[in-house]
Motif scaffolding. Structure first.
Motif, PDB file in Angstrom:
ATOM      1  N   ASP A 479      -1.939 -10.705  -0.159  1.00 15.62           N
ATOM      2  CA  ASP A 479      -3.380 -10.480  -0.311  1.00 15.62           C
ATOM      3  C   ASP A 479      -3.634  -8.968  -0.268  1.00 15.62           C
ATOM      4  OD1 ASP A 479      -6.137 -10.186  -0.012  1.00 15.62           O
ATOM      5  OD2 ASP A 479      -6.332 -12.045   1.107  1.00 15.62           O
ATOM      6  N   ARG A 480      -4.011  -8.388  -1.410  1.00 13.96           N
ATOM      7  CA  ARG A 480      -4.172  -6.934  -1.489  1.00 13.96           C
ATOM      8  C   ARG A 480      -5.301  -6.431  -0.596  1.00 13.96           C
ATOM      9  NH1 ARG A 480      -0.922  -4.708  -5.058  1.00 13.96           N
ATOM     10  NH2 ARG A 480       0.035  -6.003  -6.680  1.00 13.96           N
ATOM     11  N   SER A 481      -6.328  -7.255  -0.411  1.00 18.27           N
ATOM     12  CA  SER A 481      -7.431  -6.851   0.480  1.00 18.27           C
ATOM     13  C   SER A 481      -6.927  -6.694   1.905  1.00 18.27           C
ATOM     14  CB  SER A 481      -8.561  -7.879   0.430  1.00 18.27           C
ATOM     15  OG  SER A 481      -9.144  -7.926  -0.849  1.00 18.27           O
ATOM     16  N   ALA A 482      -6.114  -7.658   2.364  1.00 14.53           N
ATOM     17  CA  ALA A 482      -5.560  -7.574   3.715  1.00 14.53           C
ATOM     18  C   ALA A 482      -4.647  -6.359   3.850  1.00 14.53           C
ATOM     19  CB  ALA A 482      -4.802  -8.855   4.044  1.00 14.53           C
ATOM     20  N   CYS A 483      -3.827  -6.108   2.834  1.00 14.14           N
ATOM     21  CA  CYS A 483      -2.948  -4.934   2.864  1.00 14.14           C
ATOM     22  C   CYS A 483      -3.758  -3.648   2.993  1.00 14.14           C
ATOM     23  CB  CYS A 483      -2.103  -4.885   1.597  1.00 14.14           C
ATOM     24  SG  CYS A 483      -0.700  -6.020   1.602  1.00 14.14           S
ATOM     25  N   GLU A 484      -4.807  -3.546   2.210  1.00 20.47           N
ATOM     26  CA  GLU A 484      -5.642  -2.333   2.232  1.00 20.47           C
ATOM     27  C   GLU A 484      -6.270  -2.128   3.616  1.00 20.47           C
ATOM     28  OE1 GLU A 484      -9.899  -0.772   0.411  1.00 20.47           O
ATOM     29  OE2 GLU A 484      -8.943  -2.553  -0.447  1.00 20.47           O
ATOM     30  N   ILE A 485      -6.747  -3.215   4.211  1.00 22.32           N
ATOM     31  CA  ILE A 485      -7.404  -3.121   5.522  1.00 22.32           C
ATOM     32  C   ILE A 485      -6.414  -2.675   6.587  1.00 22.32           C
ATOM     33  CG2 ILE A 485      -8.481  -4.495   7.349  1.00 22.32           C
ATOM     34  CD1 ILE A 485      -9.757  -6.169   5.049  1.00 22.32           C
ATOM     35  N   PHE A 486      -5.265  -3.369   6.686  1.00 20.44           N
ATOM     36  CA  PHE A 486      -4.275  -3.010   7.706  1.00 20.44           C
ATOM     37  C   PHE A 486      -3.713  -1.611   7.461  1.00 20.44           C
ATOM     38  CE2 PHE A 486      -3.511  -7.796   8.046  1.00 20.44           C
ATOM     39  CZ  PHE A 486      -4.344  -7.905   9.133  1.00 20.44           C
ATOM     40  N   HIS A 487      -3.546  -1.261   6.203  1.00 19.94           N
ATOM     41  CA  HIS A 487      -3.037   0.066   5.850  1.00 19.94           C
ATOM     42  C   HIS A 487      -3.977   1.161   6.377  1.00 19.94           C
ATOM     43  CE1 HIS A 487      -1.371   3.293   3.373  1.00 19.94           C
ATOM     44  NE2 HIS A 487      -2.593   3.563   2.974  1.00 19.94           N
ATOM     45  N   THR A 488      -5.282   0.986   6.161  1.00 19.81           N
ATOM     46  CA  THR A 488      -6.263   1.979   6.626  1.00 19.81           C
ATOM     47  C   THR A 488      -6.275   2.068   8.148  1.00 19.81           C
ATOM     48  OG1 THR A 488      -7.635   1.464   4.696  1.00 19.81           O
ATOM     49  CG2 THR A 488      -8.682   2.678   6.493  1.00 19.81           C
ATOM     50  N   TYR A 489      -6.246   0.931   8.815  1.00 21.54           N
ATOM     51  CA  TYR A 489      -6.249   0.932  10.286  1.00 21.54           C
ATOM     52  C   TYR A 489      -5.026   1.661  10.837  1.00 21.54           C
ATOM     53  CZ  TYR A 489     -10.051  -2.523  10.428  1.00 21.54           C
ATOM     54  OH  TYR A 489     -11.248  -3.173  10.309  1.00 21.54           O
ATOM     55  N   VAL A 490      -3.860   1.303  10.319  1.00 19.70           N
ATOM     56  CA  VAL A 490      -2.615   1.867  10.840  1.00 19.70           C
ATOM     57  C   VAL A 490      -2.584   3.384  10.664  1.00 19.70           C
ATOM     58  CG1 VAL A 490      -0.132   1.974  10.411  1.00 19.70           C
ATOM     59  CG2 VAL A 490      -1.247  -0.241  10.623  1.00 19.70           C
ATOM     60  N   LEU A 491      -3.017   3.855   9.514  1.00 21.89           N
ATOM     61  CA  LEU A 491      -3.044   5.299   9.282  1.00 21.89           C
ATOM     62  C   LEU A 491      -4.030   5.994  10.209  1.00 21.89           C
ATOM     63  CD1 LEU A 491      -2.867   5.605   5.379  1.00 21.89           C
ATOM     64  CD2 LEU A 491      -1.025   5.880   7.041  1.00 21.89           C
ATOM     65  N   SER A 492      -5.183   5.343  10.474  1.00 22.98           N
ATOM     66  CA  SER A 492      -6.185   5.966  11.337  1.00 22.98           C
ATOM     67  C   SER A 492      -5.694   6.080  12.786  1.00 22.98           C
ATOM     68  CB  SER A 492      -7.491   5.154  11.306  1.00 22.98           C
ATOM     69  OG  SER A 492      -7.336   3.909  11.963  1.00 22.98           O
ATOM     70  N   TRP A 493      -4.697   5.275  13.164  1.00 21.75           N
ATOM     71  CA  TRP A 493      -4.136   5.351  14.524  1.00 21.75           C
ATOM     72  C   TRP A 493      -2.980   6.349  14.611  1.00 21.75           C
ATOM     73  CZ3 TRP A 493      -3.860  -0.675  14.379  1.00 21.75           C
ATOM     74  CH2 TRP A 493      -5.148  -1.202  14.559  1.00 21.75           C
ATOM     75  N   GLY A 494      -2.683   7.023  13.524  1.00 23.49           N
ATOM     76  CA  GLY A 494      -1.608   8.016  13.544  1.00 23.49           C
ATOM     77  C   GLY A 494      -0.234   7.429  13.314  1.00 23.49           C
TER      78      GLY A 494
END
Length: 881
Positions: A479-494
């Protein structure tokens, strides 16, 4: 000078002017010859002649004009001469002259003599000849003796001046006449308009008097109608909400009792139907308040992350039942705390998400919250669904009240058609905009943007623990939407991040990275094409190059046993969509935390996300008075208060309240506003009057089924301290009770922050069988013990799984439920242990949670043996009897 000399002079002047005017030699000769004939004729019959030479303008054409006048006897019949029928010599000379020129005219009377005009046309190529040019020509002519030349010059000048003046006067006169005509036309129109206006004003005066009288009557009728409408809404609200409070409240009580699966299904259906009916009631009341301009907005602090994730968690079950995945994305740039009306924002989002679930059959629904503008702090909320979509002509009707896109849709899906209309009005009241992007058959995105204030108490944004910086995480989800969401979160946590959309791609990434820069953790979706997430997890655990990596299974469908199966296959944690930001971060932190040394553990405790501890569910000392005349609502209120640890007494009327409080000191009164004999408003006023003498103050919280504008103000004006609307929401009641009766620290003797080892409890010495039998009888004790034996292992297993997922809400819920069961069994120390576990989970003290759970597991094993012994003992006694 002789007559012949005069003729010669005239010929000379005429030829000179004709030449200067541009006439051809032939035309000059003809004109000179014609003039000579006329002059000689005048000398012969009159004795003298006056000659004038000028330039004559006719429209766009000019002529060299020679006028010969005499004082003779005149010509009797000029027509005969011009027609050529005259036999007189005079006639022959004039006729000859006429044939030589372009213009010719003759006027003759016995009194005035004869005047002949001869003219030759000036070529167009010469251009227009001006008066100054003629004057110049006259000055260039030779000076002739005698008076003839001077007379010719004077006459010529006079003639030119007269012609010019006449032409100017004519033009001016034409302009004046045209202006006068315009004025006359305008005056005529004005007169007609004034006449019509006078008539209209006269008619309007009569009509205005009539309309004023009619308008006054309509205004009075409208005021009366509005008053009746407000009274009707108030009565309807009360009459419907009162029984709804009983229906929903008793359904909650029923669901928490010992029901079979079928009974629980029926009770859940009742609760869902009741909530649906309550939604319809609320929509109608909201629409009425908006139409009347009586709806006001709050401006309070709220957490946007929690608001959006709470909505997703609330509706996730409904989405799963429809085979849908519900995802949330909250822009990390959004401030942690905002100021606005969270209740109305929640209402709009709930409507959007509910519609998305209703009109979608498969795929993912995504709730997005992004920072649209930093300067105005405008937040954009949107809900994207893969549903039926809308055609362009349907979009125009979408936000109209009581209208749905198609009648067939209304029949299939139901609804009042008010939700979107109310949402649009609410957004406009908040100063925002709302819209929809949709394609028929390809889903829709409903969105709204509102400006919100940043709280002055804004804290520093929570970040991931320092020891997680640089952690390498792989997200595996088709699911590309789920990938995009988790990707953004993970990057924002460093953290460092990779993405794979299938199992094959994930294995390639993991194995290639293992050679130099291995991944620390993988977040794996359960359902993927070709191979499931469980199979991928098994491959990872069996691959020697990937064994040290942590794995988290995440799925949109929380099917029974999936979590246990995941753990058995080697997954380190299990989460369901929509996963909260904090939950995902805590799971990652906890997994890394487990694999680090004690120094790293202490670092995680110091830097992790800490939330405020909730209240301990202990027995409260405060005594509550519940003022309620409806028997069902009495039971619901007492049960809710008991769940919060309070003891409550009941009063059914205002008069009974006044008598009871004289003898019993209550810590708080929950006051129904409508009761027989004396309503809650009057009872409150009398209590406040009594308190002026005693100096005491009892907090009084209004409970009313009225939900219209002004209800809260009316309650506060009567002297009440707060307000809660029916049907009573347990969480709202808990908030109100803690607001006015905060939990005292001395109610709990448990230290929630201890991290020392806890020894196994001696449950046998703290399990009072005799007290249990005295309370429910021997047969009741047997039933309770068997029920506990059946349910306790399941609850214990749920707690273990929730700890793996770092799901604080589930740990708290299950621990609280076990606490109630243990209290019912007259156990004393184990309930305190459950409270301790619950608080440790809420504080996210995972080290403490693990220690407490180990103690709990051993204590439950001991308790289970004890129950077996008790049941065997009671069974043996029954056999002997």
């Amino acid at each position: 000078m002789s007559e012949e000399q005069d003729v010669v002079l005239v010929r000379q002047c005429t030829k000179e002017i004709a030449s200067l005017a541009g006439l051809s030699a032939q035309d000059q000769t003809r004109l000179v010859t014609a003039v000579s004939e006329i002059v000689r004729n005048a000398f012969q019959y009159a004795g003298s002649a006056r000659v004038e030479i000028a330039i004559d303008d006719r429209a766009d054409q000019q002529y060299v004009l020679v006028v010969v006048c005499d004082q003779g006897p005149g010509i009797v019949n000029t027509e005969e001469i011009l027609s050529g029928s005259s036999k007189a010599k005079t006639g022959r000379g004039i006729l000859a002259a006429r044939r030589l020129v372009d213009r010719f005219s003759i006027e003759s009377t016995p009194e005035t003599g004869t005047s002949v005009s001869l003219g030759k046309e000036i070529p167009v190529t010469t251009g227009l000849i001006t008066r100054s040019m003629v004057d110049g020509w006259m000055e260039r002519l030779p000076k002739a003796p005698g008076n003839l030349l001077k007379e010719i010059q004077d006459q010529h000048k006079q003639l030119l001046q007269t012609l010019a003046d006449t032409q100017n006067y004519k033009l001016e006169l034409e302009r004046q006449l045209q202006h006068v005509q315009q004025l006359n036309n305008e005056l005529e129109r004005t007169n007609k308009g004034i006449f019509a206006l006078y008539k209209e004003l006269d008619d309007s005066k009569i009509d205005l008097v009539h309309k004023t009288e009619l308008l006054e009557q309509q205004r009075q009728q409208l005021q009366e109608t509005t008053r009746h409408k407000s009274e009707f809404l108030a009565n309807m609200s009360h009459e419907i909400r009162t029984p709804m409070n009983g229906v929903l409240g008793m359904t909650e009580v029923l669901l928490k009792s010992g029901l079979t699966e079928k009974q629980r299904e029926y009770a859940n259906t009742i609760r869902q139907a009741g909530k649906a009916l309550l939604t319809v009631i609320n929509e109608v009341l909201d629409f009425s308040k908006i139409e009347a301009g009586k709806l006001t907005l709050e401006l309070i602090e709220f957490e946007p992350v929690r608001l959006v994730e709470d909505i997703a968690e609330l509706l996730a079950g409904q989405a799963k039942q429809n085979g849908l995945t519900l995802l949330t994305f909250i822009d990390p740039e959004i401030p942690l705390i905002l100021r606005g009306d969270p209740v109305r924002i929640r209402q709009i989002l709930m409507n959007f998400v509910s519609n998305a679930i209703k009109f979608s059959e498969h795929g993912s629904i995504v709730i997005r919250t992004v920072l649209e503008s930093k300067s105005s702090n405008t937040i954009r909320f949107s809900v994207t669904d893969p549903g039926v979509g809308l055609a362009e002509h349907e979009l125009n009707l979408l936000f109209e009240p009581f209208v749905q896109s198609e009648s067939s849709t209304a029949r299939k899906y139901g609804g009042t058609g008010l939700g979107l209309s109310i949402s649009k009005r609410l957004v406009e009241l908040m100063g925002g905009t709302l819209g929809v992007n949709s394609v028929k058959g390809h889903g829709s995105t409903f969105w709204f943007s509102v400006p919100l204030e940043v709280s002055s108490s804004q804290s520093v944004k929570d970040l991931a623990p320092a020891h997680l910086a640089g952690l390498k995480v792989l997200i595996v989800d088709d699911d590309r939407s789920a990938c995009e969401i988790f990707h953004t979160y993970v990057l924002s946590w460093g953290l460092r991040n990779g993405v794979a959309t299938n199992v094959e791609e994930a294995l390639d990434l993991l194995r290639n990275a293992a050679k130099s820069d291995p991944y620390d953790l993988a977040i794996i979706d359960l359902v993927m094409p070709n191979m499931s997430g469980l199979q991928l997890g098994k491959i990872i655990k069996e691959d020697d190059s990937l064994k040290g990596m942590k794995t988290i299974l995440i799925t949109a469908f929380d099917k029974p046993g999936a979590g246990e199966e995941a753990i058995l296959l080697g997954f380190d944690a299990y989460l369901t969509k929509p996963a909260r930001q904090s939950q995902l971060l805590n799971v990652i932190a906890a997994l890394i935390f487990e694999s680090r040394n004690d120094e790293r553990q202490n670092e995680h405790k110091d830097e992790g996300i800490i939330l405020t501890s909730a209240e301990n569910q202990l027995k409260r000392r405060e005594l509550i008075l519940l003022a309620e005349d409806h028997p069902v609502n009495q039971q619901v209120g007492i049960w809710f208060l008991k769940e919060l640890g309070f003891e409550a007494h009941v009063a059914e009327s205002g008069r009974e309240i006044l008598e009871i409080i004289k003898h019993t000191p209550y810590s708080l009164i929950l006051m129904d506003c409508e009761m027989p004999e004396m309503d809650g408003f009057e009872a409150t006023r009398r209590i406040r009057k009594m308190e002026t003498r005693s100096g005491k103050h009892i907090p009084i919280v209004a409970m009313t089924a009225h939900a219209i504008e002004g209800s809260r103000e009316q309650c506060l004006a009567a002297g009440m301290d707060d307000y809660i609307s029916k049907p009573i929401d347990p969480d709202q009641l808990k908030f109100i009770m803690n607001k006015w009766l905060p939990l005292n620290e001395d109610l709990s003797s448990i230290n929630h922050n201890t991290s020392q080892s806890i020894s196994i409890l001696d449950v046998k010495s703290h399990f009072n069988l005799e007290e249990l039998k005295a309370r429910v009888g021997e047969e009741g004790a047997i039933k309770l013990l068997k029920l506990f034996q059946y349910h306790a292992p399941v609850d214990l297993r749920d707690i273990a799984l929730a700890i793996k997922q770092c799901d604080t809400a589930q740990i708290s819920h299950t621990a609280h439920k076990l606490n109630g069961s243990l209290t019912s069994l007259c156990s004393e120390q184990l309930p305190a242990l459950m409270i301790k576990l619950e608080d440790a989970a809420i504080q996210r003290d995972w080290h403490e949670v693990h220690l407490l759970f180990k103690t709990l597991e051993k204590s439950f094993a001991q308790l289970e043996q004890l129950i077996d012994q008790i049941l065997e003992s009671i069974g043996a006694k029954s056999s002997e009897a």
